[in-house]
Design a protein around this motif. Sequence first.
Motif, short mmCIF file in Angstrom:
data_model
loop_
_atom_site.label_atom_id
_atom_site.label_comp_id
_atom_site.label_asym_id
_atom_site.label_seq_id
_atom_site.Cartn_x
_atom_site.Cartn_y
_atom_site.Cartn_z
N GLY A 199 0.81 -1.21 0.00
CA GLY A 199 0.00 0.00 0.00
C GLY A 199 0.84 1.26 0.00
N GLN A 200 0.19 2.39 -0.26
CA GLN A 200 0.85 3.69 -0.24
C GLN A 200 -0.08 4.69 0.44
N LEU A 201 0.50 5.60 1.21
CA LEU A 201 -0.30 6.62 1.88
C LEU A 201 -0.72 7.72 0.91
N ALA A 202 0.08 7.97 -0.11
CA ALA A 202 -0.25 8.94 -1.14
C ALA A 202 0.35 8.45 -2.44
N HIS A 203 -0.28 8.81 -3.55
CA HIS A 203 0.21 8.35 -4.85
C HIS A 203 -0.15 9.38 -5.91
N ILE A 204 0.75 9.59 -6.85
CA ILE A 204 0.52 10.51 -7.95
C ILE A 204 0.60 9.75 -9.26
N ILE A 205 -0.41 9.88 -10.08
CA ILE A 205 -0.38 9.38 -11.45
C ILE A 205 -0.54 10.59 -12.37
N LYS A 206 0.54 10.95 -13.03
CA LYS A 206 0.57 12.12 -13.92
C LYS A 206 0.15 13.36 -13.16
N ASP A 207 -1.06 13.89 -13.40
CA ASP A 207 -1.48 15.14 -12.75
C ASP A 207 -2.57 14.92 -11.71
N THR A 208 -2.69 13.69 -11.20
CA THR A 208 -3.73 13.36 -10.22
C THR A 208 -3.09 12.84 -8.94
N LEU A 209 -3.47 13.45 -7.82
CA LEU A 209 -2.99 13.03 -6.50
C LEU A 209 -4.08 12.21 -5.81
N PHE A 210 -3.70 11.01 -5.33
CA PHE A 210 -4.61 10.15 -4.57
C PHE A 210 -4.17 10.12 -3.11
N VAL A 211 -5.10 10.41 -2.20
CA VAL A 211 -4.86 10.21 -0.77
C VAL A 211 -6.12 9.62 -0.15
N HIS A 212 -5.97 9.05 1.03
CA HIS A 212 -7.08 8.33 1.64
C HIS A 212 -8.18 9.26 2.12
N GLU A 231 -11.87 26.03 -0.66
CA GLU A 231 -10.68 26.88 -0.67
C GLU A 231 -9.51 26.17 0.00
N PHE A 232 -8.36 26.17 -0.69
CA PHE A 232 -7.10 25.73 -0.11
C PHE A 232 -6.38 26.94 0.49
N PRO A 233 -5.53 26.72 1.50
CA PRO A 233 -4.59 27.78 1.86
C PRO A 233 -3.73 28.12 0.63
N TYR A 234 -3.31 29.37 0.53
CA TYR A 234 -2.59 29.81 -0.66
C TYR A 234 -1.35 28.96 -0.92
N GLU A 235 -0.57 28.66 0.14
CA GLU A 235 0.67 27.92 -0.05
C GLU A 235 0.40 26.50 -0.55
N VAL A 236 -0.74 25.92 -0.17
CA VAL A 236 -1.09 24.58 -0.65
C VAL A 236 -1.41 24.62 -2.14
N ALA A 237 -2.23 25.60 -2.54
CA ALA A 237 -2.57 25.73 -3.96
C ALA A 237 -1.32 25.97 -4.80
N GLU A 238 -0.40 26.78 -4.27
CA GLU A 238 0.83 27.08 -5.01
C GLU A 238 1.68 25.82 -5.19
N GLN A 239 1.85 25.04 -4.13
CA GLN A 239 2.67 23.82 -4.23
C GLN A 239 2.05 22.81 -5.18
N LEU A 240 0.73 22.66 -5.14
CA LEU A 240 0.06 21.74 -6.05
C LEU A 240 0.20 22.20 -7.49
N HIS A 241 0.09 23.50 -7.70
CA HIS A 241 0.21 24.06 -9.05
C HIS A 241 1.62 23.85 -9.60
N VAL A 242 2.62 24.10 -8.78
CA VAL A 242 4.01 23.91 -9.21
C VAL A 242 4.27 22.45 -9.56
N ALA A 243 3.64 21.54 -8.81
CA ALA A 243 3.83 20.11 -9.06
C ALA A 243 3.02 19.60 -10.25
N GLY A 244 2.19 20.46 -10.83
CA GLY A 244 1.38 20.06 -11.97
C GLY A 244 0.15 19.25 -11.61
#
Length: 510
Positions: free
Chosen positions: A43-56, A153-166
């Motif tokens: 199992g994995q606690l978090a996983h990224i496939i291309k531009d999609t983040l999966f968490v529980h 709404e996300f906190p600004y820093e969260v939205a920025e990090q997700l955006h940078v990560a694609g």
Amino acid sequence: IQHHGRENVTEDEINEIKDDKVTLNYYTSVTTGGDLQRYLEHGQLAHIIKDTLFVHGGILGKFKLEEEDFSHCLGFVPRGKSGQWFTDVRTWVRELNHWLQEQLAEWQLRPTWSDANHTSRGGHDLMQYVVPGCKPSVVMGRHLDAKSMPLREFPYEVAEQLHVAGIKRIILGHTPHGNAPTIIPTGHSLPKNAAVQQIHTFPKLMVVMADTSYSDMTADDNRGDAVAAVLIKPDGLIVEGVLEKKQPIRYTLTERTFALAPLHKHDASSDEESGDPYIGKLLDFGDADSKDQWFVKSRIIAAALTQPQPHMNSPGYAQPRYQLCKLEGYKVSYKLRSENDLWQSLNGEMQETVHWSPTHAAIDQLHFEKQHSHSPLEYTVALHDFFKLLDEDGNGSVDLGEFRKGMRKLTSSAQGKVLGLSCEIMCKLFVEMAPTYAHNGTLTFAQLCTLHTNLLSNQQGGQPQNSSNASTKIAQVENEIVSLETQMKELQAQLAAKREEHKLLTQRPN
């Protein structure tokens, strides 16, 4: 018996299985080398496939770490007493999964308590990661407010990090949320201590809450007949399934239309290509004194729609019905509305075409003085809040319909007082000025800053600048923004000094 290759098991064989064997089987499954360990190792606690983040569970929530409150867990790995923070999302996912394997290995070496006082055991931090009151956790994260309505709404820093990560979408489970997946466009807040030029408006993300395990509480399994599949596409996703009353649902969401307000009535026949413009939209059926907020959860496809349909404007068109949803704690309410109902609720009187021409007198009525008592930082915060109020669909730009609807809510608000905004005047100025600074009749936050500064500079005389002398005016506005930024930096330095002084004072004995 089935585990050893027998598919057909008789009732007599089942009755011969004694309770002690069942107990032993469960016990063995959770010991070292058991089924649960093997499952967790894969199992994995978090996983990224291309531009999609999966968490529980999610990346938002209310967490505590060494007496400090946190509103998200993005970037946090609970390794050691204080944990570690990573700003790169993909690095964080990798380290979080590494930590999971470290904890499993530790548990395998010390699976039981070290003494009768339960002082320590291997993997204890992993067990604490999945219970209430834990450190920032993707398992205990929730994208819900106090009423269990979806956060927008996300906190600004969260939205920025997700955006940078694609990252463009997040898929969540854990928390049951009605009889079909909940899919919400989620924007972001204003950054702390940021100058105008440093503020970016990031595109909204698709947040998919896909746990439908409590679709029908009257059924033996709490689900009933409800089932849904979320199919991820390069530019969006498709949701298909049935509700607990066997009503079929199907709709497509694309990046192009997901966060946009519907500009025209939707033709269901073009859904696969353009995407449904209503899913995830928030509707308020309350009055001025109370809110009655619902969100568009799914589109129910009538059986007739499986056959070729006439054009949507013809009398024979069978409109799909949209299911609206509202949550209050564990109580889930639904109601159905037609596409015409949604169109009216989202657009109202904004459907009409309006043509305005501002006058010099109108500009003079914009009662904002540069010598007012509000600081540049307060001005920036108010302007950003004003933009968020206008950007109802959260796609990072404001069209005329959103502008007019938002202005009706603004006249008595704190942001309106700070900005000195007049609903009628700002609407007139928007129509005249928007083509200079925006494409396709919309404004971004940065463009709104430029527009509003331009309006202020024109309030003492002259008409708003048209496209012929826009370049000169833009250069002037940019200089004014630089000046404001300098002032804000000075204010930020003063604020930091005061905070340090306050910290020192509070640390002293009484």
